[in-house]
Design an enzyme around this catalytic site. Structure first.
Site, mmCIF file in Angstrom:
data_model
loop_
_atom_site.group_PDB
_atom_site.id
_atom_site.type_symbol
_atom_site.label_atom_id
_atom_site.label_comp_id
_atom_site.label_asym_id
_atom_site.label_seq_id
_atom_site.Cartn_x
_atom_site.Cartn_y
_atom_site.Cartn_z
ATOM 1 N N LYS A 1 -7.974 -2.375 -1.549
ATOM 2 C CA LYS A 1 -7.478 -1.247 -2.583
ATOM 3 C C LYS A 1 -6.493 -2.270 -3.337
ATOM 4 C CE LYS A 1 -5.275 1.369 0.338
ATOM 5 N NZ LYS A 1 -5.488 0.918 1.658
ATOM 6 N N ARG B 1 -1.122 9.526 2.149
ATOM 7 C CA ARG B 1 -1.280 8.933 3.337
ATOM 8 C C ARG B 1 -1.694 10.208 4.497
ATOM 9 N NH1 ARG B 1 -0.281 2.986 2.321
ATOM 10 N NH2 ARG B 1 -1.426 2.013 3.934
ATOM 11 N N ARG C 1 -5.743 -12.889 4.802
ATOM 12 C CA ARG C 1 -5.102 -12.104 3.462
ATOM 13 C C ARG C 1 -3.551 -12.774 3.353
ATOM 14 N NH1 ARG C 1 -4.337 -5.895 2.595
ATOM 15 N NH2 ARG C 1 -2.601 -5.734 4.132
ATOM 16 N N ARG D 1 1.679 -11.067 5.408
ATOM 17 C CA ARG D 1 2.501 -9.722 5.401
ATOM 18 C C ARG D 1 2.790 -9.749 6.965
ATOM 19 N NH1 ARG D 1 -0.131 -4.942 2.529
ATOM 20 N NH2 ARG D 1 0.573 -3.893 4.171
ATOM 21 N N ARG E 1 -2.285 -0.083 12.591
ATOM 22 C CA ARG E 1 -2.463 0.754 11.221
ATOM 23 C C ARG E 1 -4.076 1.502 10.996
ATOM 24 N NH1 ARG E 1 -1.236 -4.333 7.832
ATOM 25 N NH2 ARG E 1 -1.583 -2.932 6.014
HETATM 26 P P1 AMP Z 1 0.255 -0.924 2.376
HETATM 27 O O1 AMP Z 1 0.655 -2.158 1.376
HETATM 28 O O2 AMP Z 1 -0.287 0.239 1.564
HETATM 29 O O3 AMP Z 1 -0.660 -1.403 3.486
HETATM 30 O O4 AMP Z 1 1.506 -0.396 3.240
HETATM 31 C C1 AMP Z 1 2.124 -1.118 4.019
HETATM 32 C C2 AMP Z 1 3.087 -0.315 4.939
HETATM 33 O O5 AMP Z 1 3.856 0.617 4.253
HETATM 34 C C3 AMP Z 1 2.004 0.983 5.686
HETATM 35 O O6 AMP Z 1 1.359 0.489 6.992
HETATM 36 C C4 AMP Z 1 3.465 2.085 6.039
HETATM 37 O O7 AMP Z 1 3.904 1.668 7.004
HETATM 38 C C5 AMP Z 1 3.829 2.006 4.748
HETATM 39 N N1 AMP Z 1 3.611 2.868 3.797
HETATM 40 C C6 AMP Z 1 3.095 2.768 2.538
HETATM 41 N N2 AMP Z 1 2.478 3.683 1.914
HETATM 42 C C7 AMP Z 1 2.773 4.612 2.756
HETATM 43 C C8 AMP Z 1 2.608 6.164 2.516
HETATM 44 N N3 AMP Z 1 2.061 6.842 1.382
HETATM 45 N N4 AMP Z 1 2.998 7.025 3.566
HETATM 46 C C9 AMP Z 1 3.875 6.600 4.551
HETATM 47 N N5 AMP Z 1 3.859 5.062 4.830
HETATM 48 C C10 AMP Z 1 3.374 4.255 3.833
#
Ligand code: AMP
Length: 212
Positions: A13, A88, A123, A156, A167
């Site tokens: 994404k 989410r 990544r 990360r 996740r």
């Molecule tokens: P991402 O960078 O989108 O993979 O997000 C990394 C982490 O941030 C996720 O594993 C969640 O812990 C948190 N996070 C990101 N977006 C959301 C969301 N919309 N709702 C809840 N937690 C989020």
């Protein structure tokens, strides 16, 4: 174009968001990136979010909904935006509906869990601007250095194999059911993530063409 990028963690994404943002000149609103910035700055939201993120869990809805509400109210979102990583949960999707922002497209990138687990080890993200890379599929020009801002590329902390598995479990349990919500509204388009980034990008562009 007001769109949501949907898909499992590691489906690509972030990379597609950057491409679409460059092409359509609309901002990316990434909740994960906003939370990582909040952690780096030591804000109260960041302090609360960190333990959830490190464990591979979702951050409480009220925090991310607050971030999105503030961001969508800013003038640069008026002509369009790309939501990356939001909504989410069902509660987040309902909150977005209640904000009254009309969404044109929900673009879902599908990649199997096996492929995601395999790809996650390569990544990298820029510690400064958050741009996404992959050692094999989307390498930076100079190893370890961001093409966009020259920042250092890092792994990360939530890309460890056991956290990735958690996740993915959370994605299937809490996020994937939202597909039904958006399919019913006729906004959902699905692209199968390909081994080569250029092939996925072509499929994404084909979907976007239909909205020109
Ligand atoms: P991402 O960078 O989108 O993979 O997000 C990394 C982490 O941030 C996720 O594993 C969640 O812990 C948190 N996070 C990101 N977006 C959301 C969301 N919309 N709702 C809840 N937690 C989020």
């Amino acid at each position: 174009m007001k769109m949501i990028l949907f898909g499992a963690p590691g489906a690509g994404k972030g990379t597609q968001a950057e491409r679409i943002s460059d092409r359509l000149q609309i901002p990316i609103i990434g909740t994960g990136m906003a939370l990582r910035e909040a952690i780096a700055q030591g804000t109260p939201n960041g302090l609360e979010a960190k333990s959830y993120m490190d464990g591979g869990h979702l951050v409480p809805d009220e925090i991310v909904i607050g971030i999105i509400k503030d961001r969508l109210a800013q003038p640069d979102c008026q002509k369009g935006f790309i939501l990356d990583g939001f909504p989410r949960t069902v509660a987040q999707a309902k909150a977005l509906d209640a904000m009254g922002v009309p969404i044109d497209l929900v673009l879902d990138i599908e990649v199997s869990d096996e492929d995601i687990e395999r790809r996650m080890t390569g990544r990298r993200i820029c510690g400064k601007c958050g741009a996404s890379y992959h050692l094999i599929y989307n390498p930076s020009e100079k190893e370890g250095v961001c093409d966009r801002c020259g920042g250092e590329l890092t792994i990360r902390s939530d890309d460890k194999p056991e956290t990735v598995r958690e996740r993915l479990r959370v994605y299937h349990e809490q996020t994937e059911p939202l597909k039904g919500h958006y399919a019913e509204s006729g906004k959902l388009r699905t692209v199968i993530g390909q081994e080569e980034l250029a092939d996925t990008s072509r499929l994404v562009d084909e979907v976007l063409e239909a909205y020109r």
